[in-house]
Design an enzyme around this catalytic site. Structure first.
Site, PDB file in Angstrom:
ATOM      1  N   ASN A 105      49.798  23.474  46.874  1.00 50.85           N
ATOM      2  CA  ASN A 105      49.786  23.781  48.611  1.00 50.85           C
ATOM      3  C   ASN A 105      48.320  24.201  48.798  1.00 50.85           C
ATOM      4  OD1 ASN A 105      49.748  26.618  49.925  1.00 50.85           O
ATOM      5  ND2 ASN A 105      50.777  27.058  47.702  1.00 50.85           N
ATOM      6  N   PHE A 109      47.340  30.049  55.762  1.00 44.70           N
ATOM      7  CA  PHE A 109      48.176  31.046  56.073  1.00 44.70           C
ATOM      8  C   PHE A 109      48.800  30.767  57.689  1.00 44.70           C
ATOM      9  CE2 PHE A 109      45.886  34.729  53.832  1.00 44.70           C
ATOM     10  CZ  PHE A 109      46.932  34.724  52.685  1.00 44.70           C
ATOM     11  N   SER A 163      45.191  34.487  47.760  1.00 43.88           N
ATOM     12  CA  SER A 163      45.583  32.969  47.786  1.00 43.88           C
ATOM     13  C   SER A 163      44.139  32.484  47.701  1.00 43.88           C
ATOM     14  CB  SER A 163      45.918  33.145  49.488  1.00 43.88           C
ATOM     15  OG  SER A 163      46.021  31.735  49.934  1.00 43.88           O
ATOM     16  N   ASN A 165      43.641  29.618  49.124  1.00 45.70           N
ATOM     17  CA  ASN A 165      43.687  28.412  50.152  1.00 45.70           C
ATOM     18  C   ASN A 165      43.094  28.880  51.433  1.00 45.70           C
ATOM     19  OD1 ASN A 165      45.276  26.715  48.189  1.00 45.70           O
ATOM     20  ND2 ASN A 165      46.968  27.741  48.858  1.00 45.70           N
ATOM     21  N   THR A 166      42.686  30.319  51.381  1.00 49.83           N
ATOM     22  CA  THR A 166      42.238  30.751  52.742  1.00 49.83           C
ATOM     23  C   THR A 166      40.771  31.585  52.558  1.00 49.83           C
ATOM     24  OG1 THR A 166      44.768  31.428  53.116  1.00 49.83           O
ATOM     25  CG2 THR A 166      43.077  32.392  54.528  1.00 49.83           C
ATOM     26  N   LYS A 196      48.776  41.841  45.256  1.00 46.43           N
ATOM     27  CA  LYS A 196      48.911  40.494  44.746  1.00 46.43           C
ATOM     28  C   LYS A 196      47.542  39.923  44.098  1.00 46.43           C
ATOM     29  CE  LYS A 196      51.477  36.388  45.015  1.00 46.43           C
ATOM     30  NZ  LYS A 196      52.663  35.507  45.574  1.00 46.43           N
ATOM     31  N   ASN A 228      48.765  35.123  41.712  1.00 44.49           N
ATOM     32  CA  ASN A 228      49.052  33.977  42.827  1.00 44.49           C
ATOM     33  C   ASN A 228      48.902  32.808  42.135  1.00 44.49           C
ATOM     34  OD1 ASN A 228      49.001  32.903  45.693  1.00 44.49           O
ATOM     35  ND2 ASN A 228      48.075  34.907  46.466  1.00 44.49           N
TER      36      ASN A 228
END
Length: 323
Positions: A105, A109, A163, A165-166, A196, A228
């Protein structure tokens, strides 16, 4: 035979699942009896009916936590919540790796922001599962604001510094920056604080992540969630890269746990997150030093009965040495 949702494009399936979760009486009816998921546990000072948690990311908007809790979870983590509404990354941003029971993915967010999450949590009815909320470490002041406003409504806060992805999170993967963020959060903390952390893929990254774990212990964090998703490159995503979750990362996650536990010592909680999809997986994580396990992708592929299945398996054969 795969469920119907697996015939839909991944993000269409996500949206369909979200709509289905809004039918709360259905999930309460499908959920197990309380004694079927009774397996007392605790992490970071939070007492739980069992050690199986819902990982952050499935209910990004904190809109269906009661429906998800009805599946038997000991705790559910809503979010990740950001201070302002965000659209997330451009599409396509989700890939399904069916044979591997894994997902890549690059959602980022996407969410409605802090005010919307607060409104939904205020309406949440009391339930046996504990409720935590994940907040994004994009900006120290905004992160602290999220913590201040959310913690009266939840049992704990999990800070997402990891994360892949951010943009913006990696600054807090430096020990001094993380220490500053945690100092700010400690100044306003009323509820247990979890962090996390990212996974590692080589020895250099291992040392970097364990340095972050050391900061968490020194700053009095109540629990660490390891870990993560694993960053991977994939040209089918609009961003060209995303985070791998599911069975493909299980062994990597399990290998992390003894090192993280050794760095934390016995006084800090540890949640295992990454690829768990059976009672055997959960048992291995608990025997490796975790206090709880968190599900996301396993629930997608194995279905809503997975929580009860794991609890039943752990009762039938308890983890050796589980605290």
């Amino acid at each position: 035979m795969r469920p119907l949702l697996f015939k839909l494009p991944p993000e269409t399936a996500i949206n369909a699942s979200t709509r289905a979760l809004s039918v709360r009486p259905l999930w309460r009816a499908l959920g197990p009896y309380t004694d079927e998921v009774g397996l007392p546990a605790s992490v970071g000072g939070v007492v739980l009916r069992n050690p199986v948690g819902l990982a952050a990311g499935l209910d990004k908007h904190c809109a269906s936590l009661d429906s998800l809790a009805a599946l038997g979870f000991g705790y559910v983590v809503g979010g990740t919540v950001t201070a302002q509404p965000r659209p997330g990354n451009p599409k396509p941003r989700v890939l399904r790796l069916t044979e591997q029971e894994s997902i890549i993915n690059a959602l980022g967010f996407p969410g409605d922001g802090l005010d919307a999450a607060l409104a939904r949590l205020e309406r949440l009815r009391r339930m046996p599962a504990r409720v935590l909320v994940s907040i994004a470490a994009l900006d120290a002041e905004e992160t602290a604001e999220c913590a201040v406003r959310l913690q009266p409504l939840v049992d704990g806060v999990e800070v997402n510094i990891s994360s892949p992805n951010t943009a913006g999170l990696r600054r807090f993967q430096e020990p001094d920056a993380l220490r500053g963020l945690l100092g700010m959060l400690n100044a306003v903390r009323l509820k247990p604080l979890f962090v996390k952390i990212p996974p590692w893929t080589n020895e250099q990254e291992r040392e970097q992540v364990l340095a972050l774990v050391r900061v968490c212990r020194e700053e009095g964090v109540d629990a660490v969630t390891a870990a993560n998703t694993v960053p991977v490159e994939d040209g089918r995503l609009a961003t060209g890269r995303g985070g791998l979750s599911g069975r493909a990362i299980l062994e990597r996650m399990l290998a992390m746990l003894p090192d993280v536990r050794a760095e934390l010592g016995s006084g800090v909680g540890l949640n295992a997150c990454g690829g768990i999809a059976s009672a055997d997986d959960a048992r291995a994580a608990l025997e490796a030093g975790a206090d709880t396990v968190q599900l996301y992708t396993g629930l997608v592929f194995r279905g809503p009965g997975l929580v009860e299945e794991i609890c039943r398996g752990l009762r039938d054969r308890p983890p050796e040495g589980w605290r």
